[in-house]
Structures are given as C-alpha cells and as structure tokens.
Design a protein around this motif. Sequence first.
Motif, PDB file in Angstrom:
ATOM      1  N   SER A  93       0.980  -1.137   0.014  1.00 43.00           N
ATOM      2  CA  SER A  93      -0.031  -0.232  -0.040  1.00 43.00           C
ATOM      3  C   SER A  93       0.858   1.459   0.088  1.00 43.00           C
ATOM      4  CB  SER A  93      -0.945  -0.133   1.330  1.00 43.00           C
ATOM      5  OG  SER A  93      -1.593   1.281   1.329  1.00 43.00           O
ATOM      6  N   MET A 113       1.094   4.099  -2.954  1.00 41.32           N
ATOM      7  CA  MET A 113       0.958   5.682  -2.669  1.00 41.32           C
ATOM      8  C   MET A 113       2.134   6.423  -3.163  1.00 41.32           C
ATOM      9  SD  MET A 113      -1.605   6.214   0.463  1.00 41.32           S
ATOM     10  CE  MET A 113      -1.061   4.723   1.639  1.00 41.32           C
ATOM     11  N   TYR A 114       3.462   5.844  -2.710  1.00 40.55           N
ATOM     12  CA  TYR A 114       4.256   6.713  -3.316  1.00 40.55           C
ATOM     13  C   TYR A 114       4.640   6.921  -4.751  1.00 40.55           C
ATOM     14  CZ  TYR A 114       9.447   7.926  -3.868  1.00 40.55           C
ATOM     15  OH  TYR A 114      10.436   8.663  -4.343  1.00 40.55           O
ATOM     16  N   ASN A 119       1.838   8.832  -6.219  1.00 43.06           N
ATOM     17  CA  ASN A 119       2.242  10.342  -5.976  1.00 43.06           C
ATOM     18  C   ASN A 119       3.334  10.881  -6.847  1.00 43.06           C
ATOM     19  OD1 ASN A 119       1.901  12.633  -4.355  1.00 43.06           O
ATOM     20  ND2 ASN A 119       2.925  11.884  -2.598  1.00 43.06           N
ATOM     21  N   LEU A 130      -4.048   3.223   5.822  1.00 46.76           N
ATOM     22  CA  LEU A 130      -3.501   3.291   4.511  1.00 46.76           C
ATOM     23  C   LEU A 130      -4.466   3.171   3.422  1.00 46.76           C
ATOM     24  CD1 LEU A 130      -0.083   1.647   5.100  1.00 46.76           C
ATOM     25  CD2 LEU A 130      -0.635   3.969   5.513  1.00 46.76           C
ATOM     26  N   ILE A 190       4.495   6.203   8.055  1.00 49.23           N
ATOM     27  CA  ILE A 190       4.554   5.682   6.559  1.00 49.23           C
ATOM     28  C   ILE A 190       4.200   6.879   5.675  1.00 49.23           C
ATOM     29  CG2 ILE A 190       3.583   4.038   5.067  1.00 49.23           C
ATOM     30  CD1 ILE A 190       3.543   2.055   7.582  1.00 49.23           C
ATOM     31  N   LEU A 191       2.878   7.439   6.099  1.00 47.72           N
ATOM     32  CA  LEU A 191       2.375   8.419   5.260  1.00 47.72           C
ATOM     33  C   LEU A 191       3.328   9.554   5.002  1.00 47.72           C
ATOM     34  CD1 LEU A 191      -1.402   8.347   6.697  1.00 47.72           C
ATOM     35  CD2 LEU A 191      -0.480   7.899   4.527  1.00 47.72           C
ATOM     36  N   LYS A 240       6.482   9.181   5.019  1.00 46.81           N
ATOM     37  CA  LYS A 240       7.655   8.868   4.089  1.00 46.81           C
ATOM     38  C   LYS A 240       7.215   8.614   2.463  1.00 46.81           C
ATOM     39  CE  LYS A 240      10.348   6.540   7.410  1.00 46.81           C
ATOM     40  NZ  LYS A 240      10.887   5.007   7.788  1.00 46.81           N
ATOM     41  N   VAL A 241       5.832   8.538   2.147  1.00 41.08           N
ATOM     42  CA  VAL A 241       5.365   8.260   1.111  1.00 41.08           C
ATOM     43  C   VAL A 241       4.934   9.428   0.610  1.00 41.08           C
ATOM     44  CG1 VAL A 241       4.884   6.072   1.273  1.00 41.08           C
ATOM     45  CG2 VAL A 241       3.277   7.401   1.523  1.00 41.08           C
ATOM     46  N   GLY A 242       4.976  10.667   1.044  1.00 41.11           N
ATOM     47  CA  GLY A 242       4.483  11.985   0.757  1.00 41.11           C
ATOM     48  C   GLY A 242       3.225  12.187   0.900  1.00 41.11           C
ATOM     49  N   VAL A 243       2.415  11.704   1.294  1.00 37.23           N
ATOM     50  CA  VAL A 243       0.974  12.053   1.834  1.00 37.23           C
ATOM     51  C   VAL A 243       0.859  12.969   3.131  1.00 37.23           C
ATOM     52  CG1 VAL A 243      -1.467  11.020   2.527  1.00 37.23           C
ATOM     53  CG2 VAL A 243       0.074   9.916   0.835  1.00 37.23           C
TER      54      VAL A 243
END
Lengths: 222, 119
Positions: free
Chosen positions: A47, A51-52, A55, B26, B65-66, B68-71
Amino acid sequence: MIIAEKKPIEEIIDEVKDFHRILILGCNECVTVCEAGGKKEVEVLASALRMYFINQGDEKVIDERTLERQCDHEYLEEIRSNIDDYDAIVSLACGVGVQFAAEKYLTMPLIPGVNTVCLGANEDRGLWTERCQACGSCVLARTGGICPVSRCAKRVLNGPCGGSTNGKCEISKDVDCAWQLIVDRLKALGKMDDYEKVAPIKDWSTDRAGGPRTVTREDVKI
Amino acid sequence: MRLKIPANFRIIRVPCTGKVDVIHILRAFEKGADGVYVVGCMEGDCHYNEGNFRARKRVEQAAKILDKVGVGGERVKMFNLSSGEGPLFAQYSIEMNNKIMELGPSPIRLAKQDKKNAA
C-alpha cells in the motif's frame, strides 16, 4: 525463531524504482511472528509503495502474496505459474527465503525487504533478543541452559571475564553478563560443581569458521 | 442532542479501536481519503484494557508511513473520548475537518484525478 527487522521504506523504494511490475512476497513463518514480513507487513508495504509511486506520477503494478514458507521448494513453486507477470520480487522473508527464491527463479531480480538479525526469542511485546548463534555444537547442558556463545560478547567459555560488574557486561550497562546468569542458574540448580569444571577447547569448525554448513540425513532421504 | 458535525466524512464503526490496523488507515488514503481520524475510548477505560493504546500506536505507525510516501502524517490523528461525550465528538470532528481543509486534498486523490482527466 529467526528475527528480522523491516528495512526502511526509502531503501526499498530506491531498489524498486526502476521496475514496473512488482510482487511483494511475504512468509508465514518466523518473519510473521516477529512482525517484519508476514501478510500484514506485505499489505502495508504494498500500500505504501503504491501510494508513493502514484504520488510520483509513476503508477506501478504492485501485487501481494504470502507463502507458507520461502525456505521450501514446494511453497516457492506456488508462484512459478505467474512469475512472468513481474519484473521484480521484494521478498519479506529472512535471508534464507530471499536466496532460495533467487536460486529458484534465476532471471528474476530479488530484493530483500527485511534485515535478518539473529536467532532469538520474543522476550516482551516489541522486544526480540538473541539466544543462539547456531555454532553447531551446543554447550547449554553444562552452562545451565544459558548460552555463552550468543549472550557473552566475548564468547567466553570459562567465564566471567574481568569486565563483569554487578551482573552487567562491560560493553553496555543494558547487557546482562551471560556468565553471571549462568552462575545464578547453576546455583539455583545446585550444580555449582559443574562450574568448576574447565571447558575444553571448543570445536569451532562447526561454526562459520568451517565455511557454509550443511546437514545431511541419509535416514530421511528418499 | 442534535449536534452539527461536518457532513464530509464517513463513520466506520468498529467494535473497539484495537480492531483498527495500519492497513485500514493506509487503504483509506489509497482510496482517496484526505484524512482519517480514529476515535477511541478514554485511555485507561478500554473494555479490552489495551485496545485504544494499540490503536494509538498504529495511528503513529501509519503517520510515519504517510510521511515517507509523501501523503503527510498530519492527515491521520487519534482522539479519545467517552461514549457520553457527544459534544466533544462533534468538536473533534470540526477540529479535524478544519485541519484537513487547511491541508487541502490528499496528493493521492489529486494524482488519481489527474490520471483520470488525462485518460
């Protein structure tokens, strides 16, 4: 069991960024128990990666699968039929699983998703500690069931050394002196006579010093 | 008690916040949610003893985590209240809503929209 730790997600992103179709492959055994590479961790990593890359405007196919074990032929064979759907596999198994999969699927890039740390026990919620170094010739019978090979920083076989203070090791006040634990346990067992016996020189050829190890059992071979 | 709360969020009922896992949070973001807040019982009042503490830890994990993934980890938050505190629930909902409005739409939702428009 084998204790592993999740790799930082940035490291995994860096390894997979050039692939388009990726399989995140978990293992139902040790890494599930130590919460590093089971079905849940596969879902979370997949997941996060999806998302990464969405994005980044670089949407990839990221699938999830968790095998019963990655260190046995029959379970690894389960992915053979759709292995060609992927450009790379991120394996969340221990180093054994990653290598076994790599050996089996010669042209498939295999990326480890965890760092394999040690053979240990789940001492407390969120705490895993080393108990065995797989030295190949167990001495636990005469050390009160406490391992000086894995738990003594110097692997001293006739201890303790001079660095033992108040039951702690000189390398850190948080590390128990293995030999203090051994003496305490031998006392509790009423076997302090064993402590007086000098341990013979250990055969380290069964440890890594003798090169990669194998166990061959003719009695179970078919 | 007819309290006004923002109408732009969906309530997902769980037996205990201890049921909420990182993946649930997530997945909400993956599906385009702009924010997620978990509302549990008061700390120390959990019927299952540790459910809301587990939830807090998982919310923290999801936030990391968010980030790190740019959210953005600030899009997920844990609140605690008792079942008798309706007005506080309304207040937290408004607080969360204002915060998300300030942050704007989630980058995942925007990226998905861009892709849809391009297609």
